[in-house]
Design a protein around this motif. Structure first.
Motif, PDB file in Angstrom:
ATOM      1  N   UNK A  30      17.925  72.260  46.355  1.00 32.49           N
ATOM      2  CA  UNK A  30      17.829  72.767  44.800  1.00 32.49           C
ATOM      3  C   UNK A  30      18.514  73.747  44.480  1.00 32.49           C
ATOM      4  N   UNK A  31      20.260  73.608  43.862  1.00 34.64           N
ATOM      5  CA  UNK A  31      20.276  74.224  42.456  1.00 34.64           C
ATOM      6  C   UNK A  31      20.236  74.855  41.767  1.00 34.64           C
ATOM      7  N   UNK A  32      20.199  76.882  41.694  1.00 34.62           N
ATOM      8  CA  UNK A  32      19.577  77.603  40.370  1.00 34.62           C
ATOM      9  C   UNK A  32      20.592  77.916  39.914  1.00 34.62           C
ATOM     10  N   UNK A  33      20.782  78.525  38.848  1.00 36.94           N
ATOM     11  CA  UNK A  33      22.041  79.615  38.231  1.00 36.94           C
ATOM     12  C   UNK A  33      20.884  80.127  37.387  1.00 36.94           C
ATOM     13  N   UNK A  34      20.717  81.320  37.193  1.00 36.44           N
ATOM     14  CA  UNK A  34      20.477  82.724  36.637  1.00 36.44           C
ATOM     15  C   UNK A  34      21.638  83.507  36.296  1.00 36.44           C
ATOM     16  N   UNK A  35      21.623  83.262  34.588  1.00 37.16           N
ATOM     17  CA  UNK A  35      23.145  83.932  33.958  1.00 37.16           C
ATOM     18  C   UNK A  35      22.641  84.815  32.920  1.00 37.16           C
ATOM     19  N   UNK A  36      22.631  86.300  32.940  1.00 35.14           N
ATOM     20  CA  UNK A  36      21.640  87.294  31.925  1.00 35.14           C
ATOM     21  C   UNK A  36      22.994  87.177  30.959  1.00 35.14           C
ATOM     22  N   UNK A  37      22.245  87.474  29.752  1.00 37.31           N
ATOM     23  CA  UNK A  37      23.314  88.058  28.700  1.00 37.31           C
ATOM     24  C   UNK A  37      22.481  88.397  27.912  1.00 37.31           C
ATOM     25  N   UNK A  38      24.082  89.194  26.529  1.00 41.48           N
ATOM     26  CA  UNK A  38      23.137  89.596  25.643  1.00 41.48           C
ATOM     27  C   UNK A  38      22.282  91.739  26.880  1.00 41.48           C
ATOM     28  N   UNK A  39      23.087  91.875  26.874  1.00 40.65           N
ATOM     29  CA  UNK A  39      23.422  92.983  27.631  1.00 40.65           C
ATOM     30  C   UNK A  39      22.025  93.028  28.305  1.00 40.65           C
ATOM     31  N   UNK A  40      21.330  92.346  29.005  1.00 45.62           N
ATOM     32  CA  UNK A  40      20.258  91.763  29.933  1.00 45.62           C
ATOM     33  C   UNK A  40      18.805  91.552  29.379  1.00 45.62           C
ATOM     34  N   UNK A  41      19.084  91.566  27.615  1.00 45.38           N
ATOM     35  CA  UNK A  41      18.205  91.312  27.106  1.00 45.38           C
ATOM     36  C   UNK A  41      17.609  89.959  27.243  1.00 45.38           C
ATOM     37  N   UNK A  42      18.391  88.811  27.751  1.00 48.49           N
ATOM     38  CA  UNK A  42      17.716  87.362  27.904  1.00 48.49           C
ATOM     39  C   UNK A  42      18.831  87.016  29.467  1.00 48.49           C
ATOM     40  N   UNK A  43      18.238  85.747  29.717  1.00 51.54           N
ATOM     41  CA  UNK A  43      18.277  85.646  31.168  1.00 51.54           C
ATOM     42  C   UNK A  43      18.293  83.778  30.850  1.00 51.54           C
TER      43      UNK A  43
END
Length: 94
Positions: A30-43
């Motif tokens: 699998x290829x998995x992607x984690x992207x953190x946004x909004x100053x860490x409030x949304x992943x």
């Protein structure tokens, strides 16, 4: 869809490294992607089985009470199972 903060989800998503990672789950790559946004409030979490069409994704809202999962057009349990399996691979010693 569960609107209650989830402590298990909080631990699982924190075990996934930021960015794209290749991981073996149940004999499949699998290829998995984690992207953190909004100053860490949304992943954002996206996963796709390589060489296949199986994909899933979710947004995780990081609230002061804990994390809340918002899956994208897939069952919540499917996202949780991939998160559990992927997080377990990062817990294994090299």
């Amino acid at each position: 869809m569960n609107e209650e903060p989830d402590q298990e989800l909080d631990a699982l998503i924190r075990a996934i490294p930021e960015g794209w990672t290749r991981v073996q789950i149940a004999g499949h790559v699998w290829g998995i992607t984690r992207t953190t946004r909004a100053g860490g409030r949304v992943i954002s979490f996206d996963a796709g089985r390589l060489g296949d069409k199986e994909q899933l994704g979710a947004n995780i809202w990081m609230l002061s009470e804990g994390s809340v999962l918002k899956p994208c057009e897939v069952p919540e349990e499917d996202v949780m199972q991939v998160l559990r399996d992927a997080a377990a691979t990062f817990a294994l010693p090299d």
